[in-house]
Design a protein around this motif. Structure first.
Motif, mmCIF file in Angstrom:
data_model
loop_
_atom_site.group_PDB
_atom_site.id
_atom_site.type_symbol
_atom_site.label_atom_id
_atom_site.label_comp_id
_atom_site.label_asym_id
_atom_site.label_seq_id
_atom_site.Cartn_x
_atom_site.Cartn_y
_atom_site.Cartn_z
ATOM 1 N N LEU A 108 0.851 -1.187 0.000
ATOM 2 C CA LEU A 108 0.000 0.000 0.000
ATOM 3 C C LEU A 108 0.886 1.236 0.000
ATOM 4 N N SER A 109 0.529 2.220 -0.801
ATOM 5 C CA SER A 109 1.338 3.433 -0.883
ATOM 6 C C SER A 109 0.451 4.652 -1.113
ATOM 7 N N ASN A 110 0.830 5.782 -0.501
ATOM 8 C CA ASN A 110 0.175 7.059 -0.807
ATOM 9 C C ASN A 110 1.139 8.031 -1.492
ATOM 10 N N CYS A 111 2.276 7.498 -1.938
ATOM 11 C CA CYS A 111 3.352 8.371 -2.430
ATOM 12 C C CYS A 111 3.033 9.048 -3.757
ATOM 13 N N ALA A 112 2.178 8.449 -4.565
ATOM 14 C CA ALA A 112 1.842 9.048 -5.855
ATOM 15 C C ALA A 112 0.422 9.604 -5.877
ATOM 16 N N SER A 113 -0.228 9.590 -4.708
ATOM 17 C CA SER A 113 -1.642 9.961 -4.666
ATOM 18 C C SER A 113 -1.830 11.475 -4.697
ATOM 19 N N THR A 114 -2.873 11.893 -5.411
ATOM 20 C CA THR A 114 -3.301 13.299 -5.397
ATOM 21 C C THR A 114 -4.647 13.434 -4.700
ATOM 22 N N ARG A 115 -5.145 12.316 -4.127
ATOM 23 C CA ARG A 115 -6.455 12.325 -3.482
ATOM 24 C C ARG A 115 -6.280 12.293 -1.967
ATOM 25 N N ASN A 116 -7.119 13.027 -1.277
ATOM 26 C CA ASN A 116 -7.108 12.994 0.179
ATOM 27 C C ASN A 116 -7.856 11.770 0.672
ATOM 28 N N GLY A 117 -7.323 11.155 1.711
ATOM 29 C CA GLY A 117 -7.957 9.989 2.293
ATOM 30 C C GLY A 117 -8.297 10.228 3.753
ATOM 31 N N MET A 118 -8.129 9.211 4.543
ATOM 32 C CA MET A 118 -8.509 9.238 5.952
ATOM 33 C C MET A 118 -7.701 10.268 6.722
ATOM 34 N N GLY A 119 -8.408 11.082 7.521
ATOM 35 C CA GLY A 119 -7.753 12.044 8.394
ATOM 36 C C GLY A 119 -7.010 13.147 7.676
ATOM 37 N N GLY A 120 -7.324 13.366 6.384
ATOM 38 C CA GLY A 120 -6.668 14.426 5.643
ATOM 39 C C GLY A 120 -5.353 14.019 4.997
ATOM 40 N N SER A 121 -4.849 12.816 5.289
ATOM 41 C CA SER A 121 -3.626 12.345 4.648
ATOM 42 C C SER A 121 -3.955 11.874 3.228
ATOM 43 N N LEU A 129 4.895 -4.777 -7.081
ATOM 44 C CA LEU A 129 6.253 -4.634 -7.586
ATOM 45 C C LEU A 129 6.751 -5.977 -8.108
ATOM 46 N N ASP A 130 7.273 -5.992 -9.314
ATOM 47 C CA ASP A 130 7.978 -7.158 -9.846
ATOM 48 C C ASP A 130 9.423 -7.046 -9.374
ATOM 49 N N THR A 131 9.804 -7.876 -8.424
ATOM 50 C CA THR A 131 11.128 -7.744 -7.797
ATOM 51 C C THR A 131 12.262 -8.190 -8.716
ATOM 52 N N GLN A 132 11.929 -8.814 -9.840
ATOM 53 C CA GLN A 132 12.959 -9.236 -10.791
ATOM 54 C C GLN A 132 13.025 -8.317 -12.003
ATOM 55 N N SER A 133 12.365 -7.183 -11.894
ATOM 56 C CA SER A 133 12.362 -6.216 -12.986
ATOM 57 C C SER A 133 12.795 -4.868 -12.450
ATOM 58 N N SER A 134 13.340 -4.053 -13.307
ATOM 59 C CA SER A 134 13.759 -2.711 -12.908
ATOM 60 C C SER A 134 12.648 -1.684 -13.117
ATOM 61 N N GLY A 135 11.472 -2.139 -13.537
ATOM 62 C CA GLY A 135 10.373 -1.234 -13.790
ATOM 63 C C GLY A 135 9.716 -0.736 -12.521
ATOM 64 N N GLN A 136 8.817 0.239 -12.680
ATOM 65 C CA GLN A 136 8.082 0.819 -11.569
ATOM 66 C C GLN A 136 6.955 -0.127 -11.123
ATOM 67 N N PRO A 137 6.564 -0.037 -9.853
ATOM 68 C CA PRO A 137 5.429 -0.833 -9.383
ATOM 69 C C PRO A 137 4.163 -0.504 -10.172
ATOM 70 N N GLU A 138 3.310 -1.515 -10.327
ATOM 71 C CA GLU A 138 2.056 -1.342 -11.049
ATOM 72 C C GLU A 138 0.959 -0.883 -10.100
ATOM 73 N N HIS A 139 0.242 0.153 -10.488
ATOM 74 C CA HIS A 139 -0.847 0.719 -9.698
ATOM 75 C C HIS A 139 -2.115 -0.069 -9.994
ATOM 76 N N LEU A 140 -2.699 -0.734 -8.963
ATOM 77 C CA LEU A 140 -3.823 -1.635 -9.186
ATOM 78 C C LEU A 140 -5.177 -1.075 -8.796
ATOM 79 N N SER A 141 -5.244 -0.082 -7.907
ATOM 80 C CA SER A 141 -6.544 0.291 -7.346
ATOM 81 C C SER A 141 -6.717 1.797 -7.277
ATOM 82 N N ASN A 142 -7.963 2.202 -7.078
ATOM 83 C CA ASN A 142 -8.300 3.586 -6.743
ATOM 84 C C ASN A 142 -9.246 3.535 -5.551
#
Length: 684
Positions: A108-121, A129-142
């Protein structure tokens, strides 16, 4: 353990704050500042996850108060930060879960989020994350709410998690309660459900019923079903009457009630259930059942029930330890992490349809352990040959430990807090017999202890009452072991009602709060005084939650304590019953509601014996404590002030039962240290 109606608290807290500040923060001791600074340096390790193939480790560690994810080899080498964050400490990434393929890591990550969630955070979302790849983690949910407890289905196709859509607070009775406004018990109720998400991304599906609050869940081996522990909302209150259910992992599926402790006959009747675990063939579900005062702090016996329902079987009846966490290692064996005489102990059990028998102890750790999923939780490889966890003790700050199960207790594979050394004295296990019970506790010596001198001693009573003290590196807040660094003995008993001696010992203080367990504690004080040079005329008492109750009640029964700090306590069980938000916990312990048996509540209420109190008492509590409501602290403070007993009350704004603001955590401990220095000076 232990919850308010608080519409007037902000006003009352504001009126009282000047009194509290003047009374408890005078004449600062520079040693206290040094100690607090050291305690604040520890970096907490919140989660540890071993890949199923046993080759990789992931853990979550805090940097500047923000959790971040580290990936490494199983021996801790090649450690590096992973996730969305450009550097540690700027956002939050946590909730790690390995896929069965040992390649993909969900989090779970809020590092790329532009939406406010619980408690204003910022809103957290699910990433992989594919740990055998150098690519960025895949975003699965909103997501729009609070998510935790990520878990892959065994076939690796689906991610399950606990989800509170539209949440305004964490799903925990320890969190600060919502303001008590609107139609109470009807409006603003938040429900935690099992939700699923395709591993390749897609729509979130809410699986469990909308009117049922889910506390824990587990995937079946076939990946088609889930077992879960649930009760009607509100969730904070009803865990103590929760049932075990099974259903298809699809929305609107019909569920089967497998175990209802409220109606079942036998030793499980009226008790609590936790940690459902499917047998490898999917035919049975094992779980822990017992008298438990906190959801998440598990202890009891191991039970088994057919996955389709039936009479549950107590597999470990009569044992003298308290299983707290377990996993199936084969169709005929369990690995059980258990409390045993104040230690954490991993044991192997053989199991059949009627019994689980301990075969051997694999290792006993030197401190408190967990993996972030549950108290005493461990992370195993799929073949159960390797294990990983976070561990700390009074001597060693938190680190990640990993190794082969059959090679004894694993060693640390990180050096995150290696520079930290204790500024308090040595720790020692103490055991004594009293009233037919064998009792254990922990004793911290004063730093630079001299046996030719006599020292004061502070007795620290743990919360619960169902719980136990294990050696653990102290932090800021309600952690009182550091008093040893200022010249005090610190004694932490595990009296009747505690885990570690079997379920009969846990249940021995039912309908007897403050009597048998207090006598066990006083007998422990006597045992310590025969062992080391304690000045019996300089004894202090401190506790939080149930320990806060004991800190209020004990001075009504004995004059041995000369100074008290009572944190989040209960002064009057009768008024408490109508004030707290978790009254369901009380019936298993008191045997009836306060309306059916007021006498059993009255006999353990400090307020009914309040004129016996002569002890100076500092009282601290969170303004929005849902477990031990602030009016209980007001009631006790008001009585002591009226009777002329030295007292001070400090109410911390916006805090719940567990303080989260570091400023408040530090202030609480500083006030407690100052209080004991004033009324229980280390030097005679």
């Amino acid at each position: 353990m232990l919850k308010p109606s608080r519409l007037l608290l902000p006003l009352l807290a504001a009126l009282l704050a000047p009194v509290a500040v003047a009374d408890t923060r005078s004449t600062p001791d520079p040693r206290i500042e040094t100690l607090l600074t050291q305690l604040g340096k520890v970096r907490d390790i919140n989660e540890v996850a071993l890949s199923p193939d046993g080759h990789q480790l992931a853990w979550v560690v805090e940097t500047e108060g923000k959790p971040g994810i580290v990936l490494a080899d199983v021996d801790g080498k090649n450690a590096h930060s992973v996730g969305i964050a450009t550097k540690p400490g700027i956002c939050s990434e946590e909730g790690i879960a390995w896929a069965p393929d040992s390649r993909h890591l969900a989090f779970l990550s809020n590092c790329a989020s532009t939406r406010n969630g619980m408690g204003g955070s910022k809103q957290q979302d699910v990433y992989v994350l594919d740990t055998q790849s150098s690519g960025q983690p895949e975003h699965l949910s909103n997501l729009n709410g609070y998510a935790h407890a990520l878990s892959w289905s065994p076939d690796g196709k689906t991610l399950g998690f606990l989800y509170v859509e539209g949440a305004t607070r964490p799903a925990s009775a320890l969190a600060a309660a919502k303001p008590s406004v609107g139609e109470i018990g009807v409006e603003g109720i938040e429900v935690q459900r099992v939700a699923t998400l395709p591993a390749q991304g897609g729509a979130v599906q809410r699986v469990t019923p909308a009117d049922s609050y889910v506390y824990e869940f587990a995937w079946a081996p076939d990946s088609d079903r889930v077992a879960y522990v649930a009760a009607p909302a509100p969730g904070d209150n009803n865990w103590w009457i929760a049932q075990l259910y099974v259903q298809s992992a699809q929305a609107s599926a019909t569920r089967t009630a497998v175990v209802n402790p409220n109606t079942v006959s036998g030793p499980l009747h009226g008790l609590q259930i936790a940690l459902p675990r499917w047998s490898p063939d999917g035919s049975r579900i094992a779980f822990i059942g017992g008298l438990m005062s906190d959801q998440g702090f598990t202890g009891g016996d191991i039970y088994s029930v057919a996955a389709g329902g039936g009479a549950p079987v107590n597999l470990t009846s009569g044992i003298h330890v308290s299983p707290s966490w377990f996993t199936w290692s084969s169709p005929q064996s369990l690995l059980v992490n258990q409390f045993s005489d104040g230690h954490a102990q991993l044991a192997e059990y053989t199991v059949d349809a009627r019994h689980a028998q301990q075969q051997r102890v694999l290792f006993t750790t030197q401190g408190a352990v967990w993996d972030g999923s549950a108290i005493m939780g461990l992370s195993f490889s799929a073949d159960h040959r390797y294990v990983a966890f976070e561990q700390s003790s009074f001597d060693v700050a938190p680190e990640v430990y990993a190794g082969a199960v059959d090679s004894g207790a694993p060693h640390a594979v990180t050096a995150i807090n290696a520079a930290l050394k204790p500024s308090w004295g040595k720790a020692e296990s103490v055991e004594w017999d009293h009233d037919g019970f064998h009792v254990q506790g922990w004793l911290l010596y004063p730093v630079n202890y001299d046996p030719n001198k006599h020292y004061p001693m502070i007795v620290n009573v743990h919360g619960g009452p169902s719980g136990a003290v294990l050696p653990r590196w102290p932090g800021l807040g309600a952690s009182f072991a550091p008093f040893s660094g200022l010249g005090y003995f610190v004694f932490m008993p595990n009296p009747r009602g505690s885990y570690g001696q079997g379920e009969a010992f846990v249940q021995a203080n039912r309908k007897d709060f403050g009597y048998g367990d207090l006598h066990d504690t006083l007998a422990g004080v006597d045992a310590v005084e025969k062992k080391v040079s304690v000045d019996d005329h300089r004894l202090g008492l401190v506790g939080w939650s149930y320990g806060g109750f004991m800190s209020m009640f004990a001075p009504t029964q004995t004059q041995r304590f000369r100074a008290v700090v009572a944190g989040a306590g209960i002064a009057n069980w009768q008024s408490y019953y109508g004030q707290n938000l978790i009254d369901q916990w009380m019936i298993p312990f008191f045997g009836a509601s306060v309306y059916d048996d007021p006498a059993v509540y009255a006999k353990s209420s400090a307020i009914n014996f309040i004129k016996n109190v002569k002890t100076p008492t500092l009282i601290v509590v969170g303004e929005r404590d849902a477990e031990c409501p602030a009016p209980q602290s007001f009631e006790y403070w008001h009585a002591l002030r009226t009777l002329g007993v030295p007292t001070s009350l400090v109410v911390y704004p916006n805090e719940g039962h567990h303080f989260v603001n570091p400023v408040h955590q530090r202030d609480l401990l500083q006030r407690a240290l100052n209080w004991f220095e004033k009324y229980l000076p280390p030097q005679s």
